[in-house]
Structures are given as structure tokens and as C-alpha cells.
Design an enzyme around this catalytic site. Structure first.
Site, mmCIF file in Angstrom:
data_model
loop_
_atom_site.group_PDB
_atom_site.id
_atom_site.type_symbol
_atom_site.label_atom_id
_atom_site.label_comp_id
_atom_site.label_asym_id
_atom_site.label_seq_id
_atom_site.Cartn_x
_atom_site.Cartn_y
_atom_site.Cartn_z
ATOM 1 N N CYS A 1 0.841 -1.204 0.000
ATOM 2 C CA CYS A 1 0.000 0.000 0.000
ATOM 3 C C CYS A 1 0.872 1.249 0.000
ATOM 4 C CB CYS A 1 -0.908 -0.011 1.228
ATOM 5 S SG CYS A 1 -1.900 1.479 1.377
ATOM 6 N N CYS B 1 -0.403 4.126 2.304
ATOM 7 C CA CYS B 1 -0.205 3.856 3.748
ATOM 8 C C CYS B 1 1.260 4.020 4.127
ATOM 9 C CB CYS B 1 -0.612 2.426 4.115
ATOM 10 S SG CYS B 1 -2.101 1.831 3.337
ATOM 11 N N ASP B 2 2.163 3.473 3.319
ATOM 12 C CA ASP B 2 3.571 3.368 3.733
ATOM 13 C C ASP B 2 4.537 4.272 2.969
ATOM 14 O OD1 ASP B 2 2.826 1.420 5.558
ATOM 15 O OD2 ASP B 2 2.944 -0.179 4.069
#
Ligand code: NAP
Length: 301
Positions: free
Chosen positions: A130, A133-134
Site C-alpha cells: 500500500c 499507507c507506507d
């Protein structure tokens, strides 16, 4: 007993919820973790009509607000299985049993694993599925993206705004990603394409990713590339284990054009079903059809 249980709160499930509320069906939408589905972690959506550019989370907030504004009940629980008691659908969930006349499965899909050494152990320690997200963890660093579809190419562009360098490793010379995504990626200075290359292994030092081992398929040369992050976008697997309906070889639920599965009264919509295009726009269409057909089924229950 509910008229309708919708499983999954992504674009397909929320659309089904909107239609079900408007049809005055006694409905509950159940979701495992977070309303919005996979698309909620997409940086930007540029092909959903009416929204030339909107974040995935922003678009899904609008879907959720719309559904809740119509009174849709949303609960968080995990469905373990669905059995039949006559024609009543009995859902065994983490919070107990639910009974319904009809069910719409809109559980979507989750990222596929590549299965290379280092991938599993280093997930969360440099390996990710992701980018939104990261990605921010790799500001100014070097990352590798694996895959040649829309997700890989689109997320590579997103990561290029954070990371100093993005390598895109794809096993073929031809990409299946949309042309507009490709044009953006090709015009991005800090993206380097490694076509006809495969990721063989991810290496770490002190428990965090430091190198990716890639093989050039045209010559068989193997080399180490220094990276701090590896993002794997090699397709998706449907979340359909708990449903006992006919599926294709990859586990996607088979439906007809009315979103009916092989079990009367169980419908499927969105990415969890066999479909030629996985988009928010098509999931929305699926959700609308599934709810309308469920309404028809419930009337004759
Ligand atoms: P995808 O379209 O299935 O692409 C997966 C990519 O991973 C392909 O390039 C494939 O290579 C590669 N791959 C698969 N297995 C591999 C392996 N074992 N080793 C190396 N490479 C491997 O998946 P996706 O990109 O996640 O997209 C899923 C769906 O969502 C698609 O329908 C896509 O159009 C849609 N989507 C759309 C957008 C958008 O903005 N329009 C954004 C994201 C996703 P090959 O090409 O060689 O098979």
C-alpha cells in the site's frame, strides 16, 4: 430477520446499500475493518465521472455519507460462513448469527503476494502492498515497485513524489496499465523501468530491507539493487473463502448479468466477482444491479 445483508463496505457494497435503503429494505451492511474498501487507500482517482480528481478516501467518505444519510445501518464484524436454513441465509459472524432473506457479497479483493524469499518476513519492515499507507516512510529514499498493471504504474508515480528513486520491475516489455498512467510514469524523471526483469529475493540488514535481487530475463544476469522499500502490486485475490457459490479458477464468484450467484438469493458485486474490469465505476454498477435484483428476489420470498 433482515431482508438484506450486504457484506463489504467498498464502492459496490455502499452503492447496494444506497439502493436498498431507497427500496425500504430492512438492510444491514457489515464490514470487517474499515468502510471504503481497497480504493480508500488510493492516492487519487481520476476516472470516476463527476470527480476529475479526488482522493480514494475522499470519494469513499462521500459514498459513506450518502448511504448513512439514507439511514443505512453499518456494523463491524467478520463473516465466517453462510449456510441455508430452507431459503433463509444464515451468516455465522464474529458477533453471532445473522439471518436474512437475501445477501449481497461485496467483499472485494486483497493484494496478491509474490512469494519470493524475504517478502513475508520483511512485510512492514520495508515490504509493502500500500503506497498511500507506507509511502511517506520512504521520503528521500530508494524504492522498488513490482508489477505492470494500473496499480503498479499509478503507485510508482505517487511514490516518485516522496522517494528519491523508484525502480519499476516488470516481467514483460509490455505494460497492461492504462495509457494515461504510463504516460505520467514515463515522463517522471526519478522512475526507472526495468522491463523483462523479475524480483528474485528481498534482502535485509538489521531486520530492514536494504537490497532487492533482480534477474534480467533477457540474458539471465542477476544483480542486487540497493533499496529501502519494496512495493508489490502484482494483482489481487478475491475475499470469497466464506461463500459456498460457484467460483472461477482464481476464486472470483461467478455471476450472471443480474449479479445472481449459483445460490438463489445470494448476489455478488464488485471486485469479488468474475468481471472484465475492476473499477469504482463498474463496482457501483454491480452494486446497483445486485440491490435491485435482491429487491425483486425478496418480494417473491
Ligand atoms: P493487474 O492488472 O492484474 O496487474 C498485475 C501485474 O502484476 C501485471 O502486470 C502482471 O504481469 C504482474 N504480475 C502478476 N503476477 C506476477 C508475478 N508472479 N511476478 C511478476 N509480476 C506479476 O493488477 P492491478 O494492477 O492490481 O489491478 C487490478 C485491477 O484494478 C485491474 O483491473 C486494474 O485495471 C484495476 N485498477 C485500476 C486503476 C485505475 O486507476 N484505473 C488503478 C488500480 C487498479 P503481466 O502483465 O505480465 O501479467
Amino acid at each position: 430477520m433482515y431482508d438484506l445483508v450486504i457484506i463489504g463496505g467498498g464502492p459496490a457494497g455502499l452503492t447496494a446499500g444506497i439502493y436498498a435503503q431507497r427500496a425500504r429494505l430492512n438492510t444491514i451492511l457489515i464490514e470487517k475493518q474499515m468502510v471504503g474498501g481497497q480504493i480508500a487507500v488510493s492516492d487519487v482517482i481520476e476516472n470516476y465521472p463527476g470527480f476529475p480528481s479526488i482522493s480514494g478516501a475522499g470519494l469513499m467518505e462521500k459514498f459513506e455519507e450518502h448511504a448513512k444519510g439514507l439511514g443505512l445501518k453499518i456494523s463491524f464484524m467478520d463473516v465466517e460462513n453462510i449456510t441455508l436454513d430452507g431459503n433463509v441465509k444464515v451468516l455465522k459472524t464474529s458477533e453471532g448469527e445473522l439471518r436474512a432473506k437475501a445477501v449481497i457479497v461485496a467483499t472485494g479483493a486483497r493484494p496478491r503476494r509474490l512469494g519470493v524469499p524475504g517478502e513475508k518476513e520483511l512485510t512492514g519492515k520495508g515490504v509493502s502492498y500500500c503506497a498511500t499507507c507506507d509511502g511517506p516512510f520512504f521520503r528521500g529514499q530508494r524504492v522498488m515497485v513490482v508489477g505492470g498493471g494500473d496499480t503498479a504504474v499509478k503507485e510508482a508515480v505517487y511514490l516518485s513524489r516522496l522517494a528519491a528513486k523508484v525502480y519499476v520491475v516488470h516481467r514483460r516489455d509490455k505494460f497492461r496499465a492504462e495509457k494515461m498512467h504510463m504516460e505520467k510514469a514515463e515522463a517522471t524523471q526519478n522512475i526507472e523501468f526495468l522491463c523483462s526483469h523479475v524480483l528474485k529475493e528481498i534482502k535485509a540488514e538489521n531486520g530492514v530491507v536494504t537490497k532487492a535481487v533482480v534477474e534480467d530475463l533477457k540474458g539471465s544476469a542477476i544483480k542486487d539493487i540497493e533499496v529501502e522499500g519494496v512495493f508489490i502490486f502484482v494483482g489481487i485475490n478475491p475475499t470469497t473463502d466464506f461463500v459456498d457459490a460457484d467460483k472461477d479458477a482464481s476464486g472470483f464468484i461467478k455471476t450472471n448479468a443480474r449479479m445472481e450467484t449459483s445460490v438463489p438469493g445470494i448476489f455478488a458485486a464488485g471486485d469479488c466477482r468474475t468481471t472484465p474490469l475492476l473499477q469504482v465505476a463498474t463496482a457501483v454498477g454491480d452494486g446497483a444491479i445486485a440491490a435491485a435484483m435482491a429487491e425483486e428476489y425478496i418480494e417473491g420470498f
